[in-house]
Design a protein around this motif. Structure first.
Motif, PDB file in Angstrom:
ATOM      1  N   VAL A  91      77.048 -83.016  11.787  1.00  0.00           N
ATOM      2  CA  VAL A  91      76.280 -81.195  12.920  1.00  0.00           C
ATOM      3  C   VAL A  91      76.032 -80.280  11.583  1.00  0.00           C
ATOM      4  N   SER A  92      75.560 -79.698  11.423  1.00  0.00           N
ATOM      5  CA  SER A  92      74.654 -78.315  10.801  1.00  0.00           C
ATOM      6  C   SER A  92      74.933 -77.518  11.439  1.00  0.00           C
ATOM      7  N   LEU A  93      75.592 -75.910   9.799  1.00  0.00           N
ATOM      8  CA  LEU A  93      75.525 -74.770  10.702  1.00  0.00           C
ATOM      9  C   LEU A  93      74.598 -73.922   9.477  1.00  0.00           C
ATOM     10  N   ASP A  94      73.516 -74.269   9.476  1.00  0.00           N
ATOM     11  CA  ASP A  94      72.367 -74.200   8.829  1.00  0.00           C
ATOM     12  C   ASP A  94      71.804 -72.672  10.100  1.00  0.00           C
ATOM     13  N   PHE A  95      72.217 -71.521  10.152  1.00  0.00           N
ATOM     14  CA  PHE A  95      72.043 -70.224  10.420  1.00  0.00           C
ATOM     15  C   PHE A  95      70.987 -69.548  10.570  1.00  0.00           C
ATOM     16  N   ASP A  96      70.554 -68.997  11.169  1.00  0.00           N
ATOM     17  CA  ASP A  96      69.081 -68.110  10.944  1.00  0.00           C
ATOM     18  C   ASP A  96      70.060 -66.680  11.268  1.00  0.00           C
ATOM     19  N   PRO A  97      70.511 -65.954  10.477  1.00  0.00           N
ATOM     20  CA  PRO A  97      70.632 -64.881   9.860  1.00  0.00           C
ATOM     21  C   PRO A  97      70.542 -63.635  11.083  1.00  0.00           C
ATOM     22  N   GLU A  98      69.224 -63.234  11.499  1.00  0.00           N
ATOM     23  CA  GLU A  98      68.898 -62.571  12.263  1.00  0.00           C
ATOM     24  C   GLU A  98      69.312 -62.380  13.510  1.00  0.00           C
ATOM     25  N   LYS A  99      69.943 -63.457  14.047  1.00  0.00           N
ATOM     26  CA  LYS A  99      70.324 -64.237  15.021  1.00  0.00           C
ATOM     27  C   LYS A  99      71.547 -64.290  15.695  1.00  0.00           C
ATOM     28  N   LEU A 100      71.952 -64.689  14.419  1.00  0.00           N
ATOM     29  CA  LEU A 100      73.502 -64.499  14.285  1.00  0.00           C
ATOM     30  C   LEU A 100      74.054 -63.233  14.834  1.00  0.00           C
ATOM     31  N   TYR A 101      73.465 -62.368  14.112  1.00  0.00           N
ATOM     32  CA  TYR A 101      74.033 -60.760  13.605  1.00  0.00           C
ATOM     33  C   TYR A 101      73.712 -60.391  15.170  1.00  0.00           C
ATOM     34  N   TYR A 102      72.538 -60.500  15.912  1.00  0.00           N
ATOM     35  CA  TYR A 102      71.821 -60.435  17.138  1.00  0.00           C
ATOM     36  C   TYR A 102      73.289 -61.269  18.148  1.00  0.00           C
ATOM     37  N   ASN A 103      73.516 -61.962  18.352  1.00  0.00           N
ATOM     38  CA  ASN A 103      74.171 -62.812  18.711  1.00  0.00           C
ATOM     39  C   ASN A 103      76.112 -62.154  18.524  1.00  0.00           C
ATOM     40  N   MET A 104      76.457 -62.033  17.664  1.00  0.00           N
ATOM     41  CA  MET A 104      77.248 -61.228  17.648  1.00  0.00           C
ATOM     42  C   MET A 104      77.729 -59.925  17.888  1.00  0.00           C
ATOM     43  N   VAL A 105      76.909 -59.347  17.847  1.00  0.00           N
ATOM     44  CA  VAL A 105      76.312 -57.584  19.109  1.00  0.00           C
ATOM     45  C   VAL A 105      76.495 -58.108  20.405  1.00  0.00           C
ATOM     46  N   GLU A 106      75.800 -58.568  20.660  1.00  0.00           N
ATOM     47  CA  GLU A 106      75.907 -59.407  22.582  1.00  0.00           C
ATOM     48  C   GLU A 106      77.031 -60.135  22.759  1.00  0.00           C
ATOM     49  N   ALA A 107      78.341 -60.446  22.148  1.00  0.00           N
ATOM     50  CA  ALA A 107      79.777 -61.067  22.909  1.00  0.00           C
ATOM     51  C   ALA A 107      80.276 -59.729  22.133  1.00  0.00           C
ATOM     52  N   LYS A 108      79.504 -59.074  21.483  1.00  0.00           N
ATOM     53  CA  LYS A 108      80.668 -57.273  21.353  1.00  0.00           C
ATOM     54  C   LYS A 108      81.847 -57.926  20.333  1.00  0.00           C
ATOM     55  N   ALA A 109      81.431 -59.068  19.499  1.00  0.00           N
ATOM     56  CA  ALA A 109      82.837 -59.019  18.398  1.00  0.00           C
ATOM     57  C   ALA A 109      82.266 -58.204  17.391  1.00  0.00           C
ATOM     58  N   GLU A 110      82.601 -57.185  16.879  1.00  0.00           N
ATOM     59  CA  GLU A 110      82.804 -56.182  16.160  1.00  0.00           C
ATOM     60  C   GLU A 110      83.918 -56.631  15.216  1.00  0.00           C
ATOM     61  N   TRP A 111      84.764 -57.523  15.645  1.00  0.00           N
ATOM     62  CA  TRP A 111      85.257 -58.301  13.916  1.00  0.00           C
ATOM     63  C   TRP A 111      84.850 -58.530  13.081  1.00  0.00           C
ATOM     64  N   LEU A 112      83.086 -59.009  13.932  1.00  0.00           N
ATOM     65  CA  LEU A 112      81.942 -60.617  13.019  1.00  0.00           C
ATOM     66  C   LEU A 112      80.804 -60.091  12.747  1.00  0.00           C
ATOM     67  N   TYR A 113      80.568 -58.518  13.026  1.00  0.00           N
ATOM     68  CA  TYR A 113      79.335 -58.424  12.789  1.00  0.00           C
ATOM     69  C   TYR A 113      79.496 -56.866  11.834  1.00  0.00           C
ATOM     70  N   LYS A 114      80.702 -56.645  11.499  1.00  0.00           N
ATOM     71  CA  LYS A 114      81.069 -55.139  10.807  1.00  0.00           C
ATOM     72  C   LYS A 114      81.480 -56.224   9.944  1.00  0.00           C
ATOM     73  N   LEU A 115      81.856 -57.744   9.589  1.00  0.00           N
ATOM     74  CA  LEU A 115      81.968 -58.203   8.247  1.00  0.00           C
ATOM     75  C   LEU A 115      81.665 -57.170   6.920  1.00  0.00           C
ATOM     76  N   PRO A 116      82.069 -57.027   5.697  1.00  0.00           N
ATOM     77  CA  PRO A 116      81.507 -57.026   5.037  1.00  0.00           C
ATOM     78  C   PRO A 116      80.465 -57.927   4.244  1.00  0.00           C
ATOM     79  N   GLN A 117      81.044 -59.374   4.220  1.00  0.00           N
ATOM     80  CA  GLN A 117      79.643 -60.479   3.819  1.00  0.00           C
ATOM     81  C   GLN A 117      78.165 -60.312   4.146  1.00  0.00           C
ATOM     82  N   TRP A 118      78.275 -59.725   5.392  1.00  0.00           N
ATOM     83  CA  TRP A 118      76.681 -59.061   6.247  1.00  0.00           C
ATOM     84  C   TRP A 118      75.661 -58.069   4.977  1.00  0.00           C
TER      85      TRP A 118
END
Length: 169
Positions: A91-118
């Motif tokens: 498997v590969s974890l080669d993600f599209d950053p914009e798509k990942l961020y968008y999907n985290m917002v959609e999932a209401k995963a605030e603990w993920l889309y507010k990570l300082p690493q972004w």
């Protein structure tokens, strides 16, 4: 049974009381956050390997890795064969950053889309744009305003609804 089916059975179908479910999901979300922190820190170097290798690399159980792969799959440049994967599936974890961020917002995963690493991955304007795009894409259905018993009848008779058309109900 594939490891993804095992994960889904454990996570979504197994009977758990409220406290047990809360412990299960708290543990999972903490492990998931740790994986995302590592991926975002070195986002320019996509991670790949077998499911078993990635579970060891991120120090999680095989089933937790299956759950993680299920969650990130829609955000990958090339989706993984998660429905049929086993411990030896590449498997590969080669993600599209914009798509990942968008999907985290959609999932209401605030603990993920507010990570300082972004901060190093997407600039603030891009994150705000993606956040707004996702929130605006959500459709809310509102019912029509109901006629109250004492409201004027919509037929135009001048009577109260309860004494006119509402009396027929």
């Amino acid at each position: 049974m594939s490891i993804l089916e095992q994960w889904r059975t454990e996570a979504y179908e197994r009977e758990m009381d409220k406290q047990e479910a809360q412990l299960f999901w708290t543990k999972y979300f903490n492990l998931e956050q740790g994986i995302y922190e590592k991926l975002l820190e070195d986002y320019k170097n996509p991670v790949s390997g077998t499911v078993g290798e990635l579970a060891k690399k991120f120090d999680v159980e095989l089933m937790i890795m299956a759950g993680f792969l299920d969650g990130i799959n829609e955000s990958l440049k090339t989706p993984n064969p998660i429905e049929t994967m086993d411990e030896n599936t590449e498997v590969s974890l080669d993600f599209d950053p914009e798509k990942l961020y968008y999907n985290m917002v959609e999932a209401k995963a605030e603990w993920l889309y507010k990570l300082p690493q972004w901060d190093a991955v997407l600039d603030q304007d891009t994150r705000e744009r993606l956040y707004k795009e996702q929130k605006l894409s959500t459709t809310y259905v509102r019912g029509e305003k109901k006629i109250g018993r004492n409201d004027p009848c919509p037929c135009g008779s001048g009577k109260k609804y309860k004494k006119c058309c509402g009396a027929n109900l």
